[in-house]
Design a protein around this motif. Structure first.
Motif, PDB file in Angstrom:
ATOM      1  N   ILE A 113       6.469   2.771   0.728  1.00 10.67           N
ATOM      2  CA  ILE A 113       5.328   1.912   1.037  1.00 10.67           C
ATOM      3  C   ILE A 113       4.428   2.701   1.981  1.00 10.67           C
ATOM      4  CG2 ILE A 113       4.543  -0.260   2.031  1.00 10.67           C
ATOM      5  CD1 ILE A 113       6.181  -0.578  -0.535  1.00 10.67           C
ATOM      6  N   VAL A 114       3.147   2.808   1.614  1.00 11.94           N
ATOM      7  CA  VAL A 114       2.232   3.698   2.337  1.00 11.94           C
ATOM      8  C   VAL A 114       0.971   2.952   2.754  1.00 11.94           C
ATOM      9  CG1 VAL A 114       1.002   5.902   2.255  1.00 11.94           C
ATOM     10  CG2 VAL A 114       3.069   5.580   0.861  1.00 11.94           C
ATOM     11  N   ASN A 115       0.527   3.180   3.969  1.00 13.60           N
ATOM     12  CA  ASN A 115      -0.763   2.688   4.452  1.00 13.60           C
ATOM     13  C   ASN A 115      -1.671   3.878   4.731  1.00 13.60           C
ATOM     14  OD1 ASN A 115      -0.734  -0.440   5.128  1.00 13.60           O
ATOM     15  ND2 ASN A 115       1.288   0.369   5.645  1.00 13.60           N
ATOM     16  N   VAL A 116      -2.918   3.789   4.275  1.00 16.84           N
ATOM     17  CA  VAL A 116      -3.876   4.880   4.477  1.00 16.84           C
ATOM     18  C   VAL A 116      -5.034   4.411   5.350  1.00 16.84           C
ATOM     19  CG1 VAL A 116      -3.291   6.169   2.396  1.00 16.84           C
ATOM     20  CG2 VAL A 116      -4.944   4.304   2.251  1.00 16.84           C
ATOM     21  N   ASN A 117      -5.929   5.335   5.677  1.00 18.66           N
ATOM     22  CA  ASN A 117      -6.946   5.078   6.694  1.00 18.66           C
ATOM     23  C   ASN A 117      -8.192   4.372   6.179  1.00 18.66           C
ATOM     24  OD1 ASN A 117      -7.577   7.473   5.232  1.00 18.66           O
ATOM     25  ND2 ASN A 117      -9.068   8.029   6.811  1.00 18.66           N
ATOM     26  N   LEU A 177      -0.975  -2.720  -3.005  1.00 19.30           N
ATOM     27  CA  LEU A 177      -0.385  -3.890  -2.364  1.00 19.30           C
ATOM     28  C   LEU A 177      -1.346  -4.577  -1.397  1.00 19.30           C
ATOM     29  CD1 LEU A 177       3.155  -2.454  -1.508  1.00 19.30           C
ATOM     30  CD2 LEU A 177       2.485  -3.774  -3.529  1.00 19.30           C
ATOM     31  N   GLY A 178      -2.402  -3.892  -1.040  1.00 20.94           N
ATOM     32  CA  GLY A 178      -3.382  -4.433  -0.103  1.00 20.94           C
ATOM     33  C   GLY A 178      -4.592  -3.531  -0.077  1.00 20.94           C
ATOM     34  N   PRO A 179      -5.605  -3.841   0.733  1.00 19.68           N
ATOM     35  CA  PRO A 179      -6.824  -3.026   0.782  1.00 19.68           C
ATOM     36  C   PRO A 179      -6.549  -1.550   1.075  1.00 19.68           C
ATOM     37  CG  PRO A 179      -7.146  -5.076   1.958  1.00 19.68           C
ATOM     38  CD  PRO A 179      -5.695  -5.002   1.632  1.00 19.68           C
ATOM     39  N   LYS A 180      -5.575  -1.277   1.950  1.00 18.47           N
ATOM     40  CA  LYS A 180      -5.269   0.098   2.331  1.00 18.47           C
ATOM     41  C   LYS A 180      -3.780   0.414   2.145  1.00 18.47           C
ATOM     42  CE  LYS A 180      -8.849  -0.001   5.932  1.00 18.47           C
ATOM     43  NZ  LYS A 180      -9.127   0.224   7.378  1.00 18.47           N
ATOM     44  N   LYS A 181      -3.112  -0.382   1.341  1.00 19.69           N
ATOM     45  CA  LYS A 181      -1.651  -0.275   1.223  1.00 19.69           C
ATOM     46  C   LYS A 181      -1.239  -0.155  -0.239  1.00 19.69           C
ATOM     47  CE  LYS A 181       2.466  -2.905   2.719  1.00 19.69           C
ATOM     48  NZ  LYS A 181       2.877  -4.151   3.426  1.00 19.69           N
ATOM     49  N   PHE A 182      -0.265   0.719  -0.514  1.00 18.43           N
ATOM     50  CA  PHE A 182       0.230   0.860  -1.882  1.00 18.43           C
ATOM     51  C   PHE A 182       1.707   1.234  -1.900  1.00 18.43           C
ATOM     52  CE2 PHE A 182      -1.185   5.090  -0.674  1.00 18.43           C
ATOM     53  CZ  PHE A 182      -0.255   5.958  -1.235  1.00 18.43           C
ATOM     54  N   LYS A 183       2.312   1.012  -3.056  1.00 18.55           N
ATOM     55  CA  LYS A 183       3.699   1.412  -3.309  1.00 18.55           C
ATOM     56  C   LYS A 183       3.681   2.575  -4.283  1.00 18.55           C
ATOM     57  CE  LYS A 183       6.197  -1.238  -6.047  1.00 18.55           C
ATOM     58  NZ  LYS A 183       7.063  -2.369  -6.502  1.00 18.55           N
ATOM     59  N   ILE A 184       4.562   3.552  -4.058  1.00 12.37           N
ATOM     60  CA  ILE A 184       4.642   4.703  -4.952  1.00 12.37           C
ATOM     61  C   ILE A 184       6.115   5.052  -5.177  1.00 12.37           C
ATOM     62  CG2 ILE A 184       4.353   6.323  -3.009  1.00 12.37           C
ATOM     63  CD1 ILE A 184       2.954   8.230  -5.006  1.00 12.37           C
ATOM     64  N   ILE A 185       6.464   5.370  -6.423  1.00 10.86           N
ATOM     65  CA  ILE A 185       7.830   5.752  -6.783  1.00 10.86           C
ATOM     66  C   ILE A 185       7.791   7.172  -7.337  1.00 10.86           C
ATOM     67  CG2 ILE A 185       9.843   5.251  -8.214  1.00 10.86           C
ATOM     68  CD1 ILE A 185       8.931   2.320  -8.276  1.00 10.86           C
ATOM     69  N   LEU A 186       8.456   8.095  -6.650  1.00 10.09           N
ATOM     70  CA  LEU A 186       8.470   9.505  -7.037  1.00 10.09           C
ATOM     71  C   LEU A 186       9.808   9.897  -7.637  1.00 10.09           C
ATOM     72  CD1 LEU A 186       6.823  11.179  -3.899  1.00 10.09           C
ATOM     73  CD2 LEU A 186       5.699  10.393  -5.994  1.00 10.09           C
ATOM     74  N   THR A 187       9.774  10.898  -8.515  1.00 13.97           N
ATOM     75  CA  THR A 187      11.006  11.484  -9.044  1.00 13.97           C
ATOM     76  C   THR A 187      11.061  12.978  -8.734  1.00 13.97           C
ATOM     77  OG1 THR A 187       9.954  11.801 -11.208  1.00 13.97           O
ATOM     78  CG2 THR A 187      11.271   9.803 -10.911  1.00 13.97           C
ATOM     79  N   VAL A 191      -2.782   9.446   5.487  1.00 17.22           N
ATOM     80  CA  VAL A 191      -1.674   8.498   5.626  1.00 17.22           C
ATOM     81  C   VAL A 191      -1.543   8.073   7.089  1.00 17.22           C
ATOM     82  CG1 VAL A 191       0.842   8.223   5.522  1.00 17.22           C
ATOM     83  CG2 VAL A 191      -0.382   9.349   3.642  1.00 17.22           C
ATOM     84  N   GLN A 192      -1.495   6.771   7.320  1.00 13.65           N
ATOM     85  CA  GLN A 192      -1.296   6.240   8.667  1.00 13.65           C
ATOM     86  C   GLN A 192       0.150   5.816   8.901  1.00 13.65           C
ATOM     87  OE1 GLN A 192      -4.490   3.252   8.988  1.00 13.65           O
ATOM     88  NE2 GLN A 192      -5.591   4.714  10.276  1.00 13.65           N
ATOM     89  N   SER A 193       0.819   5.355   7.862  1.00 14.89           N
ATOM     90  CA  SER A 193       2.252   5.040   7.967  1.00 14.89           C
ATOM     91  C   SER A 193       2.891   5.216   6.599  1.00 14.89           C
ATOM     92  CB  SER A 193       2.477   3.622   8.485  1.00 14.89           C
ATOM     93  OG  SER A 193       2.041   2.661   7.544  1.00 14.89           O
TER      94      SER A 193
END
Length: 240
Positions: free
Chosen positions: A135-139, A169-179, A197-199
């Motif tokens: 789960i990632v939040n960006v600026n 997931l939100g204005p500045k939030k997304f989910k990512i699944i990597l392999t 990336v902020q968190s």
């Protein structure tokens, strides 16, 4: 039966095979008082030492498998000379364990720790379909173009990242699944598209989800370990 020195150290619960090879390269491992080459084999009568400490395999050693919710600021290393607090000192587990892979100091979330060098080798060796979810939040605000670009691959480190699942997931939030696990991959992907990336929190590795508070750990359940081994077995067959 003779065993490669890196395998011996992993089976003794000292470190992973990859870490063992590095220790050998640094001249910190000796066999009968002599510094070996990578790939040297050892037997039951050989004296194995790492930085002067004798390493022996215990036939009754219990395998340990921990899921840990790493806080921001903790470094995923067993090297206690690092300036920041390392993961081993933070957990203070009574048995020798080591982390499986890495999670950046500025990131948080799920990481495995174990004394089973074989499972570490299988996880790090297998190159296909081992999902890791974040789960990632960006600026700044993300849009459909950002999601599509992240999903379809971004040019970083002189390569194109593999296609992956990305969901806003939100204005500045997304989910990512990597392999795949390129160095600081998600941060580099975002930077390539003009975001910072902020968190960043890892919430799943393969079949095991993050379900414990920050700074806490728990043992794998029997069901989790069984499924994990099945996934690793299937992957290793494909890799070979």
């Amino acid at each position: 039966m003779a065993t490669r020195i890196n395998k011996y150290l992993s089976e003794a619960g000292y470190c992973s095979r990859r870490r063992a090879d590095k220790l050998i390269e640094e001249g910190k491992v000796t066999i009968n008082g002599k510094i070996p080459e990578i790939g040297t084999k050892v037997g039951d009568r050989d004296l194995i030492e790492v930085e002067g400490q004798r390493i022996e395999k215990s036939k009754k050693q219990r395998s340990i498998y921990l899921a840990f919710n790493k806080p921001v600021g903790i470094v995923c290393t067993t090297d206690r000379r690092v300036e920041s607090e390392n993961i081993i000192d933070f957990i203070k587990y009574p048995k020798r364990i080591f982390p499986v892979g890495r999670l950046d100091k500025t990131s948080e979330g799920l990481i495995f720790l174990t004394n089973d060098g074989d499972i570490v080798n299988k996880i790090l060796r297998a190159r296909n379909n081992h999902e890791k979810e974040y789960i990632v939040n960006v600026n700044r605000t993300i849009n459909r173009e950002f999601i599509q670009n992240m999903s379809n691959g971004v040019e970083i480190l002189e390569t194109i990242t593999k296609n992956c699942f990305v969901k806003q997931l939100g204005p500045k939030k997304f989910k990512i699944i990597l392999t795949q696990g390129l160095n600081r991959q998600i941060r580099r992907m975002c930077e390539s598209l003009g975001y910072r990336v902020q968190s960043l929190k890892r919430v799943r590795i393969m079949n095991i989800r993050l379900d414990i508070p920050t700074g806490k750990y728990r043992e794998f359940t029997k069901e989790e370990l069984l499924e994990l081994n099945q996934l690793l077995e299937n992957s290793s067959k494909i890799c070979e």
